[in-house]
Design a protein around this motif. Structure first.
Motif: not given
Ligand code: GAR
Length: 187
Positions: A7-16, A29-36
């Motif tokens: 789950f992210a609202s911004g730049s997404g450096s942690n997502f990356e 882990a496996e990212i199955v979905i990104v929610v914003t």
């Protein structure tokens, strides 16, 4: 492998960083979905670049917070998400997701909680003139940046400067999140 929703609202450096660690095998882990909640956020761009499935609902388009979270929950169920990993998701998690994912929602915050919760924790730390701040990874409950602390790492404030300090904090976040999630997921 743990199936995670980021789950992210911004730049997404942690997502990356999480996405890269999943791909390299550094995170089990496996990212199955990104929610914003912010369809225009840069994290959407980053998610597209790696072909991640993304859901970008506007909270305002729903009658209530519960309705918004129920729509998200349907998406999470569709992809079999097991953990919710908050990475700069700037919204309180409500009862719908808290109930569905009890003890399976994790957050990262750029301070040594309970100091400086909420928005702009780095700016708050600089404004208070602290010499040491840091990063916290914690389980999510109904409060703002509250919940059981899983890991913390101290970071020195650099020259009383928010930008320079933020750079160090972000680098620490990317490592600490991965390491803490690995401990959780290997159980
Ligand atoms: C991160 O520093 C994260 O700790 C913070 O938002 C930033 C998102 O950066 N989260 C909070 O402040 C939660 N209260 P990113 O979009 O580059 O990952």
């Amino acid at each position: 492998k743990a199936k995670i929703a980021v789950f992210a609202s911004g730049s997404g450096s942690n997502f990356e960083a999480i996405e890269e660690a999943c791909r390299n095998g550094d995170l089990h882990a496996e990212i199955v979905i990104v929610v914003t909640d912010q369809p225009a956020a840069f994290v959407v761009e980053r998610a597209r670049q790696v072909d991640a499935r993304i859901v970008a609902f506007q909270p305002k388009a729903f009658q209530s917070k519960n309705a918004y979270e129920e729509a998200i929950l349907r998406e999470l169920n569709d992809v079999g998400a097991e953990w919710l990993v908050l990475a700069g998701y700037m919204r309180l998690i409500g009862p719908v997701l808290l109930t569905a994912y009890q003890s399976h929602i994790i957050n990262i915050h750029p301070s040594l909680l309970p100091a400086f919760p909420g928005k702009d924790a780095i700016g708050q730390a600089i404004a208070h003139g602290v010499k040491v701040t840091g990063v916290t990874v914690h389980l999510v409950d109904a409060g703002m940046d509250t919940g059981l602390i899983l890991a913390q790492q101290a970071v020195d404030v650099v020259d009383g400067d928010a930008e320079k300090t933020a750079e160090v904090i972000h680098a620490v976040e990317h490592e600490l999140y991965k390491d803490t999630l690995n401990v959780l997921f290997r159980r």
